[in-house]
Design an enzyme around this catalytic site. Structure first.
Site, PDB file in Angstrom:
ATOM      1  N   ASP A  13       0.808  -1.215   0.000  1.00  0.00           N
ATOM      2  CA  ASP A  13       0.000   0.000   0.000  1.00  0.00           C
ATOM      3  C   ASP A  13       0.848   1.275   0.000  1.00  0.00           C
ATOM      4  O   ASP A  13       0.622   2.180  -0.816  1.00  0.00           O
ATOM      5  CB  ASP A  13      -0.929  -0.009   1.217  1.00  0.00           C
ATOM      6  CG  ASP A  13      -1.778   1.238   1.304  1.00  0.00           C
ATOM      7  OD1 ASP A  13      -2.762   1.324   0.551  1.00  0.00           O
ATOM      8  OD2 ASP A  13      -1.448   2.139   2.096  1.00  0.00           O
ATOM      9  N   ALA A  50      -4.540   2.796  -1.060  1.00  0.00           N
ATOM     10  CA  ALA A  50      -4.155   2.245  -2.360  1.00  0.00           C
ATOM     11  C   ALA A  50      -4.631   0.805  -2.495  1.00  0.00           C
ATOM     12  O   ALA A  50      -5.134   0.392  -3.549  1.00  0.00           O
ATOM     13  CB  ALA A  50      -2.639   2.327  -2.542  1.00  0.00           C
ATOM     14  N   ASP A  51      -4.473   0.029  -1.447  1.00  0.00           N
ATOM     15  CA  ASP A  51      -4.941  -1.352  -1.462  1.00  0.00           C
ATOM     16  C   ASP A  51      -6.443  -1.429  -1.703  1.00  0.00           C
ATOM     17  O   ASP A  51      -6.921  -2.189  -2.549  1.00  0.00           O
ATOM     18  CB  ASP A  51      -4.613  -2.029  -0.129  1.00  0.00           C
ATOM     19  CG  ASP A  51      -3.304  -2.796  -0.161  1.00  0.00           C
ATOM     20  OD1 ASP A  51      -3.040  -3.470  -1.171  1.00  0.00           O
ATOM     21  OD2 ASP A  51      -2.558  -2.741   0.824  1.00  0.00           O
ATOM     22  N   GLN A  52      -7.209  -0.667  -0.926  1.00  0.00           N
ATOM     23  CA  GLN A  52      -8.656  -0.794  -1.034  1.00  0.00           C
ATOM     24  C   GLN A  52      -9.212  -0.135  -2.297  1.00  0.00           C
ATOM     25  O   GLN A  52     -10.202  -0.614  -2.864  1.00  0.00           O
ATOM     26  CB  GLN A  52      -9.324  -0.250   0.231  1.00  0.00           C
ATOM     27  CG  GLN A  52      -9.053  -1.151   1.431  1.00  0.00           C
ATOM     28  CD  GLN A  52      -9.947  -0.870   2.616  1.00  0.00           C
ATOM     29  OE1 GLN A  52      -9.473  -0.450   3.655  1.00  0.00           O
ATOM     30  NE2 GLN A  52     -11.235  -1.091   2.476  1.00  0.00           N
TER      31      GLN A  52
END
Length: 392
Positions: free
Chosen positions: A139, A166-168
Site C-alpha cells: 500500500d 491504495a490497497d482498497q
C-alpha cells in the site's frame, strides 16, 4: 432473496488486501467466492500482527462471505485440483507477481484451453508491463509512486497515513472491472483476460489533481481541495471536533456568519465571495476558530443546523459505529451465528429487488476444502491421501 450475483462462481487466488477486498465485495453481492489458500499457513493476514488464531481483525476485514479451501499449487496434484476447480468458475482472479501462475502451468492460457469463456483477472502491484513490473508493492509503495501520498501528507515532511487507501482502491477497481467483464461476457459469450495494478488504480482515483496539473500546471497537495471546497475543521469549548463544508452556495456562508453572531463578515471584502474566501482561507479559519472555541460542539452544530449549513461531528471509529444515522442505514451487520457471529460494517448499496444479506463469517483455514473438492469428484480416500501428502 439472493443478491444480484447469485449463481456466479468466483475463484479467489489472492492474499492480503486488494484481491481479497474485491472478492469480499462480490460475495456481498451474492456471488459464491471460493478463497484458495496455502495449507498450514493460509493468507498472511491470518497472522499479520503475530496474533494467535486464524481469524484476526486484519483477515476478517477483507474475507467475510467466502469459502476457504487449501491447495498447495507447487505440487502436481494441487495444480490438477486447481484446474478442475477453476473451470467450474465463471471468473478467476489472482494477485501474484506477473507470470507466477503461468510458470506453474495454471495461468490464463491453461485455463482458456479448458474453458474458452473463462474470465481471468490479475491484480498486480505495478502492472505486467514496464520497468518496475516485478517490484514488490504494498500500500505505502503504491501511494508513494502514484502521487496519492502527496494528496494526504505534506511532501516536505511526509508521514504515512491510514487506512490502506491504495490497497482498497485497487480492490474497488478490481471488483468494478470484474463486474464489467461479467456483463461483457453475458452479451458476447466470450471470455477474456484483464488486469489492473495498484499503481493504475491509485492514479485513476486522482482524477481532479491530475487534470488540474494538465490544464493549469498546478501541483495539488493535501490542502488544495479543502481550500477550494471551503472545508474547515474546528473544535468547540469542550475540545470536541467538527467539520463544516461550505462548497459554493453563498447561503451556506451567510448561514455560518449568522450562526456565529458575526453577520458583518458576510460583506467583508476578504470573505464576501468564494474566491475571496479561498484566498483568505487561513484568516477566515482563524476568525471562526476563535468564535467556535467559546461554546461546546453540540451548541454550534445545533446553531449551524438551524441555518442549514453542512456540518457534522468528526467521529472516531467507535463514535461512527454508534451514530444513529449509521444505524438507520443498517451499516453494522452480523455475519455468521453462534460462536462464529461477528459484527462488521455491512455493504453500502441497497437493492430493492435483489437485496444482499449478511452471509458467511470469515472462514477458518480450509473450512470448505472437503465440500468443494468433494463436489468435483474427490472421494474421502482421495482427500485423505492429498492431506497426508500436504497437498490440501
Amino acid at each position: 432473496m439472493a443478491g444480484p450475483l447469485s449463481g456466479i462462481r468466483i475463484l479467489e487466488n489472492a492474499n492480503n488486501i486488494s484481491g481479497p477486498y474485491a472478492g469480499m465485495l462480490l460475495a456481498d453481492l451474492g456471488a459464491e467466492v471460493i478463497k484458495l489458500e496455502m495449507p498450514g499457513t493460509g493468507d498472511p493476514f491470518r497472522r499479520w500482527s503475530g496474533d494467535a488464531g486464524e481469524i484476526t481483525p486484519q483477515f476478517a476485514a477483507f474475507n467475510r462471505g467466502k469459502k476457504s479451501i487449501t491447495l498447495n499449487l507447487k505440487t502436481e496434484q494441487g495444480q490438477d485440483a486447481y484446474l478442475r476447480l477453476a473451470v467450474t468458475c465463471d471468473l478467476v482472479f489472482e494477485n501474484f507477481r506477473p507470470g507466477t501462475l503461468d510458470k506453474l502451468g495454471i495461468g490464463y492460457e491453461a485455463l482458456r484451453t479448458l474453458r474458452p469463456d473463462i474470465l481471468y483477472c490479475s491484480v498486480y502491484g505495478m502492472g505486467s508491463q514496464g520497468p518496475l513490473r516485478h517490484r514488490p508493492t504494498y500500500d505505502g509503495i503504491a501511494q508513494a509512486i502514484s502521487g496519492l501520498w502527496s494528496q494526504l501528507s505534506d511532501v516536505d515532511a511526509p508521514v504515512p497515513v491510514g487506512p490502506a487507501l491504495a490497497d482498497q482502491l485497487t480492490g474497488l477497481f478490481a471488483a468494478y472491472g470484474m463486474l464489467g467483464a461479467l456483463v461483457g461476457r453475458a452479451q458476447s459469450g466470450k471470455g477474456q483476460q484483464f488486469e489492473l495494478s495498484m499503481l493504475s488504480a491509485s492514479m485513476a482515483f486522482l482524477t481532479h489533481p491530475i487534470v488540474d496539473y494538465e490544464m493549469t500546471g498546478l501541483e495539488s497537495g493535501p490542502y488544495t481541495r479543502p481550500r477550494r471546497s471551503q472545508t474547515y475543521s474546528f473544535v468547540g469549548s469542550d475540545v470536541k471536533p467538527f467539520a463544516i463544508h461550505l462548497s459554493s452556495p453563498q447561503k451556506f456562508w451567510v448561514g455560518v456568519a449568522t450562526a456565529v453572531g458575526l453577520p458583518e463578515l458576510v460583506d467583508d471584502p476578504r470573505f464576501a465571495t468564494k474566491k475571496a474566501r479561498i484566498e483568505h482561507y487561513d484568516e477566515l479559519h482563524s476568525t471562526l476558530a476563535e468564535r467556535f472555541a467559546t461554546k461546546p460542539r453540540a451548541d454550534w452544530l445545533a446553531a449551524l443546523d438551524e441555518y442549514d449549513v453542512p456540518a457534522a461531528p468528526i467521529h472516531s471509529v467507535s463514535e461512527a459505529i454508534a451514530e444513529p444515522q449509521a444505524a438507520a442505514q443498517d451499516m453494522m451487520q452480523t455475519f455468521g451465528s453462534g460462536d462464529r457471529a461477528l459484527r462488521m460494517v455491512g455493504f453500502p448499496v441497497r437493492y430493492a429487488e435483489t437485496p444482499s444479506a449478511p452471509d458467511l463469517p470469515p472462514p477458518a483455514l480450509g473450512e470448505h476444502t472437503d465440500a468443494v473438492l468433494g463436489a468435483l469428484g474427490f472421494s474421502a480416500d482421495d482427500l485423505g491421501d492429498l492431506r497426508e501428502k500436504g497437498v490440501i
